[in-house]
Motif scaffolding. Structure first.
Motif, mmCIF file in Angstrom:
data_model
loop_
_atom_site.group_PDB
_atom_site.id
_atom_site.type_symbol
_atom_site.label_atom_id
_atom_site.label_comp_id
_atom_site.label_asym_id
_atom_site.label_seq_id
_atom_site.Cartn_x
_atom_site.Cartn_y
_atom_site.Cartn_z
ATOM 1 N N UNK A 1 -1.239 -6.211 6.954
ATOM 2 C CA UNK A 1 -1.061 -5.488 8.214
ATOM 3 C C UNK A 1 -2.305 -4.687 8.604
ATOM 4 N N UNK A 2 -3.300 -4.638 7.719
ATOM 5 C CA UNK A 2 -4.521 -3.877 8.036
ATOM 6 C C UNK A 2 -5.253 -4.550 9.188
ATOM 7 N N UNK A 3 -5.458 -3.793 10.257
ATOM 8 C CA UNK A 3 -6.169 -4.312 11.427
ATOM 9 C C UNK A 3 -7.103 -3.229 11.950
ATOM 10 N N UNK A 4 -8.123 -2.983 11.178
ATOM 11 C CA UNK A 4 -9.068 -1.926 11.513
ATOM 12 C C UNK A 4 -10.431 -2.527 11.848
ATOM 13 N N UNK A 5 -11.041 -2.031 12.890
ATOM 14 C CA UNK A 5 -12.377 -2.474 13.296
ATOM 15 C C UNK A 5 -13.416 -1.513 12.712
ATOM 16 N N UNK A 6 -14.494 -2.009 12.127
ATOM 17 C CA UNK A 6 -15.007 -3.392 12.092
ATOM 18 C C UNK A 6 -14.819 -4.045 10.714
ATOM 19 N N UNK A 7 -13.657 -3.898 10.097
ATOM 20 C CA UNK A 7 -13.431 -4.426 8.752
ATOM 21 C C UNK A 7 -13.373 -5.955 8.759
ATOM 22 N N UNK A 8 -14.136 -6.579 7.840
ATOM 23 C CA UNK A 8 -14.117 -8.031 7.708
ATOM 24 C C UNK A 8 -12.840 -8.471 7.003
ATOM 25 N N UNK A 9 -12.359 -9.642 7.349
ATOM 26 C CA UNK A 9 -11.139 -10.185 6.756
ATOM 27 C C UNK A 9 -11.258 -10.276 5.230
ATOM 28 N N UNK A 10 -12.428 -10.653 4.759
ATOM 29 C CA UNK A 10 -12.640 -10.842 3.316
ATOM 30 C C UNK A 10 -12.584 -9.536 2.532
ATOM 31 N N UNK A 11 -12.681 -8.405 3.239
ATOM 32 C CA UNK A 11 -12.694 -7.092 2.586
ATOM 33 C C UNK A 11 -11.314 -6.438 2.542
ATOM 34 N N UNK A 12 -10.352 -6.984 3.234
ATOM 35 C CA UNK A 12 -9.039 -6.340 3.339
ATOM 36 C C UNK A 12 -8.388 -6.114 1.976
ATOM 37 N N UNK B 1 -8.244 10.745 5.132
ATOM 38 C CA UNK B 1 -7.681 10.333 6.423
ATOM 39 C C UNK B 1 -7.607 8.806 6.507
ATOM 40 N N UNK B 2 -8.641 8.146 6.002
ATOM 41 C CA UNK B 2 -8.632 6.678 5.969
ATOM 42 C C UNK B 2 -7.538 6.180 5.026
ATOM 43 N N UNK B 3 -7.361 6.860 3.912
ATOM 44 C CA UNK B 3 -6.297 6.501 2.970
ATOM 45 C C UNK B 3 -4.930 6.574 3.658
ATOM 46 N N UNK B 4 -4.698 7.617 4.433
ATOM 47 C CA UNK B 4 -3.420 7.778 5.134
ATOM 48 C C UNK B 4 -3.199 6.644 6.152
ATOM 49 N N UNK B 5 -4.264 6.232 6.815
ATOM 50 C CA UNK B 5 -4.161 5.118 7.770
ATOM 51 C C UNK B 5 -3.745 3.833 7.059
ATOM 52 N N UNK B 6 -4.310 3.634 5.883
ATOM 53 C CA UNK B 6 -4.003 2.425 5.129
ATOM 54 C C UNK B 6 -2.570 2.446 4.612
ATOM 55 N N UNK C 1 -16.043 1.967 8.712
ATOM 56 C CA UNK C 1 -14.718 2.265 9.268
ATOM 57 C C UNK C 1 -14.630 3.711 9.751
ATOM 58 N N UNK C 2 -15.147 4.622 8.940
ATOM 59 C CA UNK C 2 -15.102 6.037 9.314
ATOM 60 C C UNK C 2 -16.007 6.317 10.509
ATOM 61 N N UNK C 3 -17.083 5.548 10.640
ATOM 62 C CA UNK C 3 -18.024 5.745 11.739
ATOM 63 C C UNK C 3 -17.751 4.840 12.942
ATOM 64 N N UNK C 4 -16.607 4.178 12.946
ATOM 65 C CA UNK C 4 -16.315 3.193 13.993
ATOM 66 C C UNK C 4 -16.387 3.767 15.405
ATOM 67 N N UNK D 1 0.860 -1.193 0.000
ATOM 68 C CA UNK D 1 0.000 0.000 0.000
ATOM 69 C C UNK D 1 0.893 1.239 0.000
ATOM 70 N N UNK D 2 0.866 1.991 -1.088
ATOM 71 C CA UNK D 2 1.694 3.192 -1.193
ATOM 72 C C UNK D 2 0.866 4.367 -1.678
ATOM 73 N N UNK D 3 1.388 5.549 -1.413
ATOM 74 C CA UNK D 3 0.729 6.763 -1.890
ATOM 75 C C UNK D 3 0.712 6.789 -3.411
ATOM 76 N N UNK D 4 1.781 6.284 -4.019
ATOM 77 C CA UNK D 4 1.878 6.260 -5.476
ATOM 78 C C UNK D 4 0.795 5.355 -6.076
ATOM 79 N N UNK D 5 0.580 4.178 -5.474
ATOM 80 C CA UNK D 5 -0.446 3.255 -5.970
ATOM 81 C C UNK D 5 -1.827 3.886 -5.873
ATOM 82 N N UNK D 6 -2.092 4.548 -4.744
ATOM 83 C CA UNK D 6 -3.378 5.239 -4.578
ATOM 84 C C UNK D 6 -3.557 6.315 -5.642
#
Length: 502
Positions: A258-269, A245-250, A227-230, A183-188
């Motif tokens: 390494x993504x470990x954000x609540x309440x994100x499902x594993x299948x969505x990572x 802001x979410x992009x920066x976290x990622x 995620x934003x409303x967590x 996950x990089x700024x360039x890819x985004x």
């Protein structure tokens, strides 16, 4: 499966299946006092688009995942009658060059039709799903990010005002920009730029129509919204600043694993970054101030049209009428042609086994659209008409039905292009040929526009032989039509139809 599971549900139960590029969604509901109550739903994350190559060929692994999901769904779907169930397939199966192999295999699992719909039809149905569950009299912008495409549509009440389908999706973009899991700024930035390029041509049109509220639907936007409303007790609208802001976290996570954000499902990572990039670009370019989430989408739109069949037919009729108006077709002449065509159809439908409603709909549509190319070039107008119909936005028609409509229009006169070169799945080639014969003869016998009445004739068919008997003197008084009928005999042989007239 036990005996109880084999029991068919009552006639007031309806079901819909959305064969999406990321997930398959099944929902069924019961009709109570004119309202649908959803009683059951199932979701399978298949990532069908993940198996689509650069040459648009669906690989065996993705094919098998999709078929397994259908086998898992079969016990629930089999409880519904064929009349009360509808399945639609979206981006991946409309793109895949070998979609037919998947559809043929699916037919062995589910004995129901699967309709492959266009991106514009997908957008329209998504809007219908949202409109039935949201506040009326509000102009709303709906955004739906799927696995292979993204639909944007503006409408009010149950009518759409403008829409588009973009070839950008969370699964396809994950492959293209985040395939290595890094996950990089360039890819985004590369992903966001690609979306902006797709959306650029539509921005002015959407802003001109305008909207009062913006709603996002389906799993990708739901994940981002949650995620934003967590940290909020009650969900709030989200905005562009929060998306960045979410992009920066990622980006700070470095890798998808390494993504470990609540309440994100594993299948969505794996598809979160690509989905977020798409949403950032859409929100930014359309200058969306705030966005809310709506849990209803394509499957609910399909579900509602299951029991609102009269409205569904009206959608197709309006689509045809809109095209005739745009291209200045002569409606009075089309009315005359259709009067004769419908008379022939009603007489022949039993002997020719063309009584299924879709063939009557295609015949009517072809009659009213056969001259839409006349203003472009009168001498070859049928070919221009064919191109227009093949590439127009025709709500209510599946891709196969639109292909058939274009073929009928392009072959209503002169030489006939073989239909065997086209791909037919739900439509029968022989029945289309017979509809084409009715269309051609109706146009031919109505070509003298000064005639006030349709020809007085008797028509009959037996297998591949079509007989027309005219009232005494009618044909002898019209040598040009008689000559055209002689030529038509030769043309119809290409359809394996023998024309006899007297």
């Amino acid at each position: 499966m036990n005996e109880q599971e084999n029991i068919e549900l009552p006639e007031n139960y309806f079901g819909a299946l959305d064969i999406g590029s990321n997930s398959f969604h099944f929902v069924f509901a019961r009709l109570v006092d004119g309202n649908l109550q959803i009683v059951h739903s199932e979701k399978y994350q298949v990532k069908l688009a993940d198996g689509l190559s650069e040459d648009n060929e669906l690989n065996q692994e993705a094919n098998d995942r999709g078929l397994k999901a259908l086998r898992d769904l079969a016990p629930s779907i089999s409880k519904l009658s064929a009349e009360n169930f509808r399945a639609v397939a979206t981006y991946t199966l409309r793109q895949a060059t070998n979609a037919r192999s998947f559809l043929d295999a699916a037919k062995q699992i589910l004995p129901y039709d699967i309709e492959v719909i266009s991106g514009h039809e997908e957008a329209r149905l998504i809007y219908q799903g949202v409109a039935h569950y949201t506040t009326p009299d509000t102009t709303r912008l709906i955004i739906d990010i799927g696995g292979g495409s993204t639909e944007c549509v503006i409408g009010e009440n149950d009518a759409t005002k403008t829409l588009t389908s973009l070839n950008v999706g969370c699964v396809s973009f994950q492959q293209q920009f985040f395939a290595d899991g890094k996950i990089t700024d360039k890819a985004f930035n590369r992903a966001i730029l690609a979306v902006r390029q797709e959306l650029e041509a539509h921005v002015k049109r959407f802003k001109k129509v305008g909207w009062q509220e913006c709603l996002g639907t389906s799993g990708t936007i739901k994940s981002i919204y949650n995620l934003i409303n967590a940290d909020h007790e009650f969900p709030q609208s989200i905005n562009l600043k929060q998306l960045h802001e979410l992009k920066d976290k990622l980006i700070a996570c470095n890798y998808v694993d390494n993504i470990n954000l609540t309440p994100l499902k594993e299948s969505r990572k794996s598809i979160l970054c690509s989905g977020l990039a798409i949403l950032i670009a859409v929100v930014d370019m359309l200058d969306i101030k705030q966005l809310d989430y709506c849990e209803y989408a394509l499957r609910e739109g399909v579900l509602y049209e299951q029991f609102e069949l009269s409205q569904y037919e009206d959608v197709r009729k309006r689509a045809v009428l809109s095209l005739t108006t745009r291209f200045n077709s002569e409606i009075e002449q089309a009315d005359k042609v259709f009067e004769l065509a419908d008379t022939m159809y009603q007489t022949l439908k039993k002997d020719w086994k063309i009584g299924k409603s879709i063939y009557q709909i295609l015949l009517q549509g072809a009659v009213y659209l056969h001259e839409v190319g006349f203003d472009i070039n009168p001498s070859s107008y049928h070919k221009h008409s064919e191109y227009i119909v093949a590439n127009a936005d025709l709500p209510g028609f599946t891709l196969e039905q639109q292909q058939a409509l274009a073929w009928l229009v392009g072959n209503h006169r002169k030489k006939i292009s073989p239909a065997t070169e086209l791909q037919w799945y739900l439509l029968d080639q022989q029945k289309l040929a017979r509809i084409n014969a009715i269309l051609r003869l109706s146009v031919l016998l109505s070509q003298q526009r000064q005639l006030s009445e349709i020809p007085n004739l008797k028509i009959s068919a037996k297998e591949n032989t079509l007989k027309i008997k005219f009232k005494q003197q009618w044909l002898s008084d019209k040598p040009l039509i008689e000559a055209d009928l002689l030529t038509e005999q030769k043309h119809l042989k290409q359809l394996n139809i023998e024309l006899l007239f007297s």
